[in-house]
Design an enzyme around this catalytic site. Structure first.
Site, short mmCIF file in Angstrom:
data_model
loop_
_atom_site.label_atom_id
_atom_site.label_comp_id
_atom_site.label_asym_id
_atom_site.label_seq_id
_atom_site.Cartn_x
_atom_site.Cartn_y
_atom_site.Cartn_z
N ARG A 10 0.86 -1.18 0.00
CA ARG A 10 0.00 0.00 0.00
C ARG A 10 0.90 1.23 0.00
O ARG A 10 1.47 1.61 1.01
CB ARG A 10 -0.90 -0.02 1.24
CG ARG A 10 -2.05 0.99 1.18
CD ARG A 10 -2.68 1.17 2.56
NE ARG A 10 -1.84 2.01 3.41
CZ ARG A 10 -1.68 1.85 4.72
NH1 ARG A 10 -2.27 0.86 5.34
NH2 ARG A 10 -0.92 2.67 5.39
N HIS A 52 -3.98 4.39 4.45
CA HIS A 52 -5.07 3.42 4.55
C HIS A 52 -6.38 4.03 4.06
O HIS A 52 -7.18 3.38 3.40
CB HIS A 52 -5.22 2.98 6.01
CG HIS A 52 -6.42 2.13 6.27
ND1 HIS A 52 -6.50 0.81 5.90
CD2 HIS A 52 -7.62 2.42 6.85
CE1 HIS A 52 -7.67 0.32 6.24
NE2 HIS A 52 -8.37 1.27 6.81
N TYR A 91 3.69 6.29 11.12
CA TYR A 91 4.18 4.95 11.44
C TYR A 91 5.18 4.38 10.44
O TYR A 91 5.65 3.27 10.61
CB TYR A 91 3.00 3.97 11.59
CG TYR A 91 1.99 3.98 10.47
CD1 TYR A 91 2.18 3.23 9.31
CD2 TYR A 91 0.82 4.74 10.57
CE1 TYR A 91 1.25 3.23 8.28
CE2 TYR A 91 -0.12 4.75 9.54
CZ TYR A 91 0.10 4.00 8.41
OH TYR A 91 -0.83 4.00 7.39
#
Length: 347
Positions: A246, A250, A259
Site C-alpha cells: 500500500r 489506509h 508509522y
C-alpha cells in the site's frame, strides 16, 4: 496444498493490452479520487495506490456470466474492471448512497462492504447456495464461483476464520483473495499475522492456496484463473495471497507518516505495477509507445467524465433509509419511518 498454476496459459498480446488499459484507468481514477477528497468533492476515500495489479488482474479472470465478486471498501479497480459505472460506484464515497448505486445482479459485484471481513461471509453463503441450487453432478458442468476480497489485517478477524472453515467443510466454490499490502492500517503484517503468511492458514481449513506477486498483473490473472477452475470443478475453496504494498494511506483520514518513513516506503514498495506492465508490453512487442500514450489519455478522459458525474450527484430521498431494510417492514421500522416523516417532511 499448493495450487498448481502451470496448466494456465500465458496471456495473449490482446489480453495484455486490455489489462494495461484497465490498470492505467484504475491508477488515474484512484489518484484523482484522493485529490477530490482534498478538494471537498468526496468526504472520504480508501486509496489503492500500488495494489492495481492485484485488483485488476483478479477481476480480469472472472466470468461475469456466472461468477460473483464480493468487495470491501477498497476494490475500485475490481469494479472498474467489471464494467461498473464509476459514478454509481463512487456514490458511496460521495455519501450519496451506501453500497453503491450500481445494480449488483447485472454487474456481478456485490455492494461495497465497509465492515472489515464482512464480505467474506457473504461470499461463502452465496457460493454454497450456488452449489445447492446446482444439485448433484453440478461440478462436472462447472459451478459458478465467488471471489471475496480482504486484506492481511482483515485476515485476523473472526468472521474470516469462520467463513474459511465453513467453506472448507462445505467445499464451497469460493476464492479468498487476500491483498497483503504490508499494513493493517498502522500495524505491519509481521506483527499481526501469526505463522508468517496468510496463505499458510489455508491448510488448516483443508483448502488449496497460492502465493503470487501482487504487482505482476499477468501472474495474478493466471493464479486467479487456476483458483477459479479448481473451485468450479467442485474441489473446494482456494486462498490466494497477493503480495503487494500500500503505497499511500489506509484512507484519506490516515497519515502514514506517523508509522513509516518515506525511505521505508521506497524500500518496501517494490516495482510499480503499472510501469511494470507497460515495460512488459514494450519489451515483448505486444504494444508500442503510442498505445501506452493513448491509454493514458483515455484514462484521463474517463476520470474527467467521472468527476463531472460525481459533482452532479444529488442526495437520495431520505425515505429510502427505511425502504430497503427488510422485505417486510417491522412495526418498529414503520414507527421510525413515520416519526422521520413527521419531523423532516411534516407529514
Amino acid at each position: 496444498m499448493d495450487l498448481d498454476t502451470s496448466s494456465i496459459p500465458e496471456l495473449t498480446a490482446e489480453e495484455l493490452r486490455q489489462l494495461y488499459k484497465l490498470l492505467i484507468a484504475t491508477r488515474d481514477l484512484d489518484v484523482a479520487a484522493v485529490a477530490w477528497q482534498r478538494q471537498g468533492i468526496l468526504p472520504g476515500y480508501a486509496p489503492e495506490l500500488g495494489q492495481e495489479a492485484a485488483q485488476v488482474g483478479s477481476a480480469f479472470a472472472l466470468d461475469t456470466s456466472r461468477d460473483f465478486a464480493f468487495p470491501t471498501y477498497r476494490e475500485m479497480g475490481v469494479a472498474l474492471s467489471l464494467g461498473v459505472d464509476m459514478v454509481e460506484y463512487m456514490s458511496t464515497h460521495k455519501a450519496s448512497w451506501h453500497g453503491g448505486l450500481y445494480n449488483p445482479v447485472s454487474t456481478r459485484l456485490a455492494p461495497i462492504q465497509a465492515v472489515v471481513g464482512g464480505s467474506v461471509l457473504h461470499a461463502v453463503g452465496w457460493a454454497h447456495g450456488q452449489r445447492l441450487a446446482a444439485g448433484a453432478g453440478s461440478a462436472e458442468a462447472g459451478l459458478p464461483a465467488a471471489i471475496t476480497y480482504f486484506g492481511d489485517g482483515a485476515s485476523s478477524q473472526g468472521d474470516v476464520h469462520e467463513a474459511m472453515n465453513f467453506a472448507g467443510v462445505l467445499k464451497a466454490p469460493v476464492v479468498f483473495f487476500v491483498q497483503n499490502n504490508g499494513w493493517a492500517i498502522s500495524l505491519p503484517t509481521e506483527e499481526q499475522v501469526a505463522g508468517g503468511t496468510v496463505a499458510a492458514r489455508a491448510a488448516g481449513y483443508g483448502m488449496a492456496s497460492v502465493t503470487v506477486d501482487g504487482n505482476d498483473a499477468p501472474a495474478v490473472v493466471r493464479a486467479t484463473r487456476a483458483a477459479l477452475e479448481h473451485a468450479r470443478a467442485g474441489n473446494g475453496p482456494v486462498l490466494i495471497e497477493a503480495m503487494t504494498y500500500r503505497r499511500g494511506p489506509h484512507s484519506t483520514s490516515d497519515d502514514p507518516g506517523r508509522y513509516r518513513t518515506l525511505d521505508e516506503e521506497r524500500r518496501d514498495g517494490g516495482e510499480d505495477p503499472v510501469a511494470r506492465l507497460a515495460a512488459l508490453l514494450l519489451e515483448t512487442g505486444a504494444a508500442d509507445q503510442p498505445f501506452i500514450d493513448d491509454a493514458a489519455a483515455e484514462a484521463k478522459a474517463h476520470t474527467d467524465t467521472v468527476r463531472e458525474g460525481i459533482q452532479a450527484l444529488q442526495p437520495r430521498p431520505g425515505q429510502e433509509m427505511f425502504d430497503f431494510v427488510f422485505a417486510e417492514p417491522t412495526n418498529a421500522l414503520k414507527a421510525q419511518a413515520h416519526a422521520w416523516r413527521e419531523e423532516s417532511e411534516h407529514v
